[in-house]
Enzyme design. Structure first.
Site, PDB file in Angstrom:
ATOM      1  N   GLU A 175      -6.134   1.871   8.521  1.00  0.00           N
ATOM      2  CA  GLU A 175      -5.901   0.855  10.333  1.00  0.00           C
ATOM      3  C   GLU A 175      -5.464   2.667  10.439  1.00  0.00           C
ATOM      4  O   GLU A 175      -6.272   2.176  12.364  1.00  0.00           O
ATOM      5  CB  GLU A 175      -4.238   0.955  10.386  1.00  0.00           C
ATOM      6  CG  GLU A 175      -3.518  -0.174   9.684  1.00  0.00           C
ATOM      7  CD  GLU A 175      -1.900  -0.165   9.823  1.00  0.00           C
ATOM      8  OE1 GLU A 175      -1.427  -1.110   9.823  1.00  0.00           O
ATOM      9  OE2 GLU A 175      -1.653   0.681   9.208  1.00  0.00           O
TER      10      GLU A 175
ATOM     11  N   ASP B  19       0.050   1.911   2.661  1.00  0.00           N
ATOM     12  CA  ASP B  19      -0.063   1.344   3.074  1.00  0.00           C
ATOM     13  C   ASP B  19      -1.457   1.011   4.145  1.00  0.00           C
ATOM     14  O   ASP B  19      -1.294   1.279   4.716  1.00  0.00           O
ATOM     15  CB  ASP B  19       0.797   1.243   3.847  1.00  0.00           C
ATOM     16  CG  ASP B  19       0.925   2.954   5.129  1.00  0.00           C
ATOM     17  OD1 ASP B  19       1.109   3.662   3.650  1.00  0.00           O
ATOM     18  OD2 ASP B  19       2.056   3.446   5.381  1.00  0.00           O
TER      19      ASP B  19
ATOM     20  N   GLU C   5      -8.081  13.642   3.712  1.00  0.00           N
ATOM     21  CA  GLU C   5      -7.030  13.010   3.213  1.00  0.00           C
ATOM     22  C   GLU C   5      -6.793  12.089   1.931  1.00  0.00           C
ATOM     23  O   GLU C   5      -6.087  11.622   1.118  1.00  0.00           O
ATOM     24  CB  GLU C   5      -5.980  11.968   4.242  1.00  0.00           C
ATOM     25  CG  GLU C   5      -5.266  10.658   4.235  1.00  0.00           C
ATOM     26  CD  GLU C   5      -4.903   9.513   5.142  1.00  0.00           C
ATOM     27  OE1 GLU C   5      -3.985   9.137   5.491  1.00  0.00           O
ATOM     28  OE2 GLU C   5      -5.915   9.000   5.843  1.00  0.00           O
TER      29      GLU C   5
END
Length: 630
Positions: A547, A335, A532
């Protein structure tokens, strides 16, 4: 008479109030704590007003803040404040939140796993390389920083929290990701096992088994607002990994108990994907039994990304079902990515539910093969046979619908045709699924595997600092230039398995692993952090896009690094201290330039001699990160 009449009227009113209170209490009691929490945090006017006012930089902040009273009481208070039809201004809204909500993170407490030890065996194996050992020690110590347990108030007042109660301690990814996440947990578990923390790994997988038993599937993460979707179904892989670790540590009885308790839950999860995520979302075609991602929710933005989803829907000009496709896109774990966009460019064209993804079906193929193994261990021969039949059918349809001969790999399938996008890292995940020994029971696929290895080698996805997710640079975090630890690990595992019979696969697998270790190690030395995601084209640089602000921590990155370090120890004895400030090629260039510009033979000889001495001292350093199959 007037007094008697007043008493009668009072009794009637009191009775009416009591009945209404009883009805309200009955309604509240009939709802689960999750439903009560969700009445505010998932779909309420208060949620909408707070998120669209952007009181916080991150939409997730508000929905992670626990209530100081019941959701019903807080909603009633808010309705009373806005009953006149006049909305609160930004400062009034913020004051209301501060008065009625605690701080994000208050629902969790620090937790140090009981089986954490200062010096696990992996450190002793790296003792000859001080630098790598220090790094591994730092990774191992992070498990203490990422350990959490639910607070007492979550148990006492679950309806006030979005956090899902878990029976065991948690190991979280880090940063804004304060809670358990489904597919992240697989690589956290692998890392915990390398750290000799098998009991902790049993606990964190046990939490997901608990969620699956309670909700019928494993939610995206450990919050009520994640109950609208799942994530890539890695639970069978996790259970198998823990089982293998127990067997390896000679805990045979514990392994048998673990498997007998977990296996029925794994069957439940497989049924969820077969019954709720199989075939096309709209076009009825009973002959297609491949899986897709989906959603249990159609009409609302994701609470943790409410503002972002609202803006996308606004740009999409009210496109029907866009929230369903956004939520399904979150279920993919990617995502977001150009893979889910009809035009391959922007999110307003997202059509996740219309796509049969290669990676999801590779994961389910692997799960079916692993379930065949687990049922066989438990002597459930009939169930094992059914799982092998399902695996054969899935692979047959993947080869029939997804294999793209001109690209030499498997591609997502949508609207009756293979994706027009170029290859992505997901295009090669069948290599990982087919790396299991049980894959030998499937129809021969060696030719496609060899073609896929060569396709990957020529694709441009294997970059100088890792495996780039796709070749499209859209600003989304699951596109170029980002590289992600789980994809690197899965593709590497698939390549090394194929490498037993294919020299190119072996070389490519080792190259990818060594580059990943190197970029992680350089970033750690520069910043002291694990990221990450990373930039696949810049050694030691974190990734970007998406995002939210890129996060540090980081659970699955730590796990993969520990897995690769363990693999490195198995293959060779590392003896030198890594150095990444200067590379031999750069020294050679410097020497040549000095020779040409200086024109002094003596100086040239001195520089060349210095280079040779340096290279001899540091040669083993670079070999630490290179394939060595001797």
């Amino acid at each position: 008479m007037d007094t008697i009449r007043m008493v009668i009227d009072y009794l009637k009113l009191a009775t009416l109030v009591a009945v209404l209170q009883l009805q309200l209490t009955s309604t509240t009691i009939s709802k689960t704590p999750e439903e009560r929490a969700c009445s505010l945090f998932c779909d309420s006017q208060l949620l909408k007003d707070v998120e669209l006012s952007q009181l916080f930089n991150d939409s997730k902040t508000f929905v992670d803040r626990p209530l100081l009273d019941s959701p019903e009481a807080v909603l009633e208070k808010y309705e009373n404040l806005t009953s006149s039809g006049k909305a609160l201004n930004r400062s009034q809204l913020l004051a209301f939140v501060e008065e009625n909500f605690g701080e994000e993170g208050d629902d969790l407490e620090p937790w140090i796993p009981s089986d954490w030890e200062p010096n696990p065996p992996i450190l002793q194996r790296l003792a000859t390389n001080v630098s790598l050992m220090a790094w591994a020690k730092g990774l191992h110590d992070l498990w203490k920083e990422l350990g959490r347990q639910t607070s007492g108030d979550v148990t006492q007042h679950p309806e006030r929290h979005t956090l899902l109660r878990a029976p065991n301690g948690l190991v979280v990814p880090g940063g804004r990701f304060r809670e358990t996440y489904y597919w992240d947990t697989l690589w956290i578990v692998h890392g915990l096992i390398v750290s000799n923390m098998v009991n902790t790994s049993m606990g964190v997988v046990g939490n997901l088994l608990h969620f699956c038993n309670r909700f019928g599937f494993v939610p995206n993460g450990g919050r009520v607002y994640y109950l609208t979707r799942s994530q890539p179904p890695m639970l069978t892989d996790m259970v198998t990994t823990v089982y293998d670790a127990l067997i390896e540590s000679n805990r045979t009885k514990a392994a048998s108990t673990w498997l007998s308790k977990a296996l029925p839950t794994l069957v439940t999860e497989m049924q969820f994907w077969q019954q709720n995520r199989t075939g096309f979302c709209f076009a009825k075609n009973d002959s297609v039994t491949l899986a897709r991602y989906g959603s249990c929710e159609d009409g609302s933005p994701r609470p943790e990304s409410y503002f972002e989803d609202f803006q996308v829907a606004k740009l999409a000009q009210g496109r029907e079902n866009i929230f369903r496709d956004i939520i399904a896109g979150a279920e993919t774990g990617w995502d977001f990515s150009s893979r889910w966009f009809a035009n391959g460019i922007n999110m307003t064209t997202i059509v996740t539910t219309e796509i049969l993804p290669v990676d999801l079906n590779s994961i389910l193929l692997r799960a079916e093969l692993l379930l065949y193994r687990l049922h066989t261990i438990m002597n459930n021969t009939a169930d094992a046979s059914k799982l092998m039949d399902s695996a054969r059918k899935r692979l047959s349809q993947m080869d029939s619908l997804m294999w793209k001969e001109q690209d030499g790999c498997w591609m997502d399938y949508s609207a009756g045709k293979v994706s027009a996008n170029g290859p992505a890292a997901s295009s090669y995940l069948p290599l990982w699924a087919l790396s299991l020994p049980e894959a030998k029971l499937l129809p021969a696929n060696s030719t496609k595997i060899q073609i896929a290895v060569r396709s990957l080698n020529a694709s441009g996805l294997v970059a100088s600092a890792g495996l780039v997710t796709t070749l499209e640079n859209t600003g989304q975090q699951w596109d170029s230039p980002n590289a992600w630890a789980p994809l690197v690990q899965m593709i590497t595992e698939g390549l090394l398995a194929a490498g037993t019979k294919d020299a190119l696969a072996n070389e490519l697998g080792h190259t990818l692993m060594s580059r990943w270790i190197e970029t992680n190690f350089i970033a750690w030395n520069r910043s002291g952090f694990m990221y990450e995601k990373y930039n696949a084209y810049k050694m030691g640089s974190g990734g970007g896009g998406g995002e939210y602000v890129p996060q540090r921590g980081f659970g699955w990155t730590n796990g993969v690094a520990l897995m690769f370090l363990k693999n490195t120890v198995k293959e060779r004895n590392t003896t030198s201290v890594p150095s990444h400030t200067v590379r031999p090629k750069r020294i050679t260039t410097t020497v040549l330039v000095s020779i040409i510009l200086g024109g002094v033979v003596f100086l040239s000889l001195v520089v060349l001699a210095s280079y040779k001495i340096f290279f001899r001292k540091n040669k083993a350093v670079y070999q630490t990160f290179q394939p060595n199959d001797s």
